[in-house]
Design a protein around this motif. Structure first.
Motif, PDB file in Angstrom:
ATOM      1  N   UNK A   1       0.804  -1.209   0.000  1.00  0.00           N
ATOM      2  CA  UNK A   1       0.000   0.000   0.000  1.00  0.00           C
ATOM      3  C   UNK A   1       0.839   1.262   0.000  1.00  0.00           C
ATOM      4  N   UNK A   2       1.913   1.267   0.748  1.00  0.00           N
ATOM      5  CA  UNK A   2       2.797   2.434   0.788  1.00  0.00           C
ATOM      6  C   UNK A   2       3.384   2.716  -0.589  1.00  0.00           C
ATOM      7  N   UNK A   3       3.786   1.675  -1.275  1.00  0.00           N
ATOM      8  CA  UNK A   3       4.409   1.833  -2.587  1.00  0.00           C
ATOM      9  C   UNK A   3       3.420   2.400  -3.598  1.00  0.00           C
ATOM     10  N   UNK A   4       2.218   1.826  -3.659  1.00  0.00           N
ATOM     11  CA  UNK A   4       1.233   2.312  -4.629  1.00  0.00           C
ATOM     12  C   UNK A   4       0.783   3.727  -4.308  1.00  0.00           C
ATOM     13  N   UNK A   5       0.472   3.997  -3.056  1.00  0.00           N
ATOM     14  CA  UNK A   5      -0.013   5.328  -2.691  1.00  0.00           C
ATOM     15  C   UNK A   5       1.034   6.401  -2.939  1.00  0.00           C
ATOM     16  N   UNK A   6       2.285   6.127  -2.604  1.00  0.00           N
ATOM     17  CA  UNK A   6       3.339   7.106  -2.860  1.00  0.00           C
ATOM     18  C   UNK A   6       3.490   7.371  -4.359  1.00  0.00           C
ATOM     19  N   UNK A   7       3.455   6.321  -5.159  1.00  0.00           N
ATOM     20  CA  UNK A   7       3.592   6.501  -6.597  1.00  0.00           C
ATOM     21  C   UNK A   7       2.427   7.299  -7.171  1.00  0.00           C
ATOM     22  N   UNK A   8       1.222   7.048  -6.674  1.00  0.00           N
ATOM     23  CA  UNK A   8       0.041   7.742  -7.182  1.00  0.00           C
ATOM     24  C   UNK A   8       0.049   9.217  -6.807  1.00  0.00           C
ATOM     25  N   UNK A   9       0.559   9.546  -5.628  1.00  0.00           N
ATOM     26  CA  UNK A   9       0.558  10.936  -5.160  1.00  0.00           C
ATOM     27  C   UNK A   9       1.826  11.702  -5.529  1.00  0.00           C
ATOM     28  N   UNK A  10       2.759  11.067  -6.201  1.00  0.00           N
ATOM     29  CA  UNK A  10       4.032  11.736  -6.510  1.00  0.00           C
ATOM     30  C   UNK A  10       3.837  13.009  -7.311  1.00  0.00           C
ATOM     31  N   UNK A  11       2.779  13.111  -8.098  1.00  0.00           N
ATOM     32  CA  UNK A  11       2.504  14.327  -8.864  1.00  0.00           C
ATOM     33  C   UNK A  11       2.390  15.542  -7.949  1.00  0.00           C
ATOM     34  N   UNK A  12       1.999  15.352  -6.708  1.00  0.00           N
ATOM     35  CA  UNK A  12       1.842  16.475  -5.787  1.00  0.00           C
ATOM     36  C   UNK A  12       3.175  17.158  -5.502  1.00  0.00           C
ATOM     37  N   UNK A  13       4.264  16.452  -5.713  1.00  0.00           N
ATOM     38  CA  UNK A  13       5.596  17.004  -5.449  1.00  0.00           C
ATOM     39  C   UNK A  13       6.276  17.497  -6.721  1.00  0.00           C
ATOM     40  N   UNK A  14       5.501  17.690  -7.776  1.00  0.00           N
ATOM     41  CA  UNK A  14       6.082  18.125  -9.044  1.00  0.00           C
ATOM     42  C   UNK A  14       6.572  19.560  -8.959  1.00  0.00           C
ATOM     43  N   UNK A  15       7.447  19.923  -9.888  1.00  0.00           N
ATOM     44  CA  UNK A  15       7.874  21.304 -10.005  1.00  0.00           C
ATOM     45  C   UNK A  15       6.677  22.191 -10.334  1.00  0.00           C
ATOM     46  N   UNK A  16       6.815  23.490 -10.094  1.00  0.00           N
ATOM     47  CA  UNK A  16       5.678  24.410 -10.168  1.00  0.00           C
ATOM     48  C   UNK A  16       4.925  24.319 -11.496  1.00  0.00           C
ATOM     49  N   UNK A  17       5.650  24.314 -12.608  1.00  0.00           N
ATOM     50  CA  UNK A  17       4.990  24.283 -13.903  1.00  0.00           C
ATOM     51  C   UNK A  17       4.217  23.006 -14.135  1.00  0.00           C
ATOM     52  N   UNK A  18       4.812  21.876 -13.770  1.00  0.00           N
ATOM     53  CA  UNK A  18       4.142  20.587 -13.934  1.00  0.00           C
ATOM     54  C   UNK A  18       2.944  20.492 -13.016  1.00  0.00           C
ATOM     55  N   UNK A  19       3.085  20.993 -11.795  1.00  0.00           N
ATOM     56  CA  UNK A  19       1.959  20.969 -10.861  1.00  0.00           C
ATOM     57  C   UNK A  19       0.815  21.829 -11.396  1.00  0.00           C
ATOM     58  N   UNK A  20       1.144  22.965 -11.976  1.00  0.00           N
ATOM     59  CA  UNK A  20       0.117  23.803 -12.559  1.00  0.00           C
ATOM     60  C   UNK A  20      -0.622  23.104 -13.686  1.00  0.00           C
TER      61      UNK A  20
END
Length: 219
Positions: A138-157
């Protein structure tokens, strides 16, 4: 999606399913993979697309390469394939329907009852992204799914704009209220990321992105 990109994903799917079956006989993996890719390419999707599927698979590989140990890696990868396989932004039962699809397809594809149940559990876990202590899969899947939240500003936008496009049918005020609730729920979690690498590399920037977005929604 280019033909080469599609073939690469189909090859990854086939390799994963065959590894999960551990040498057991089963039907040809290819039709299952094509069905999933067709689902991920549905026109109502803007963020939850094939690109998101590929990103989650890549982050699983990154987490594994950065010291991830234990767990049932092939089942985690299968859960990534199914976790948004059913996606309608106007419905609330997407994860449950995706889990049910995994249960049906993977049983037909030759996985054991334990393996099928674990993949379905992992898909359902993406409702909360809050795995129990010691739940390595569960830790592995959830971290991979939420990794977009840590994207650089432009990618997050780009991510936030794509989410808004998926919910284009929702009026602005209602969207801001609903999105703010999602962000507050994420920020209330003791940890967004549970693997050692995810926590070290992604936690701080992800919280900064969430807080910045929340401020913009509630200004």
């Amino acid at each position: 999606m280019t033909e080469a990109s599609e073939q690469d994903l189909l090859d990854r799917w086939t390799s994963t399913l065959r590894a999960a079956r551990a040498g057991r006989e089963g039907p040809d993996p290819a039709p299952y993979g094509r069905n999933l890719l067709n689902r991920w390419a549905e026109p109502q999707r803007r963020y939850h697309t094939v690109d998101h599927l590929r990103a989650v698979l890549d982050r699983i590989d990154e987490l594994t390469d950065q010291g991830g140990e234990g767990g049932e890696l092939e089942l985690v990868r299968l859960a990534a394939w199914f976790h948004d396989a059913v996606y309608r932004p106007d419905r609330s039962e997407n994860e449950e329907r995706s889990a049910a699809l995994a249960e049906k397809a993977l049983t037909e594809a030759g996985l054991t009852a334990h393996e099928v149940a674990e993949v379905a559990r992992l898909v359902r876990l993406t409702i909360t992204h809050d795995p129990s202590e010691g739940d390595i899969n569960g830790e592995l899947l959830c971290d991979a799914d939420l990794a977009i939240l840590a994207a650089e500003e432009g990618t997050y936008g780009g991510y936030t704009r794509a989410i808004r496009e998926e919910y284009a049918f929702v009026p602005d005020d209602a969207f801001r209220e609903g999105r703010a609730a999602v962000l507050r729920q994420l920020l209330s979690l003791p940890r967004l990321f549970h693997t050692p690498y995810g926590a070290a590399a992604w936690e701080t920037r992800a919280r900064r992105n969430l807080e910045t977005e929340l401020k913009s929604l509630t200004a």
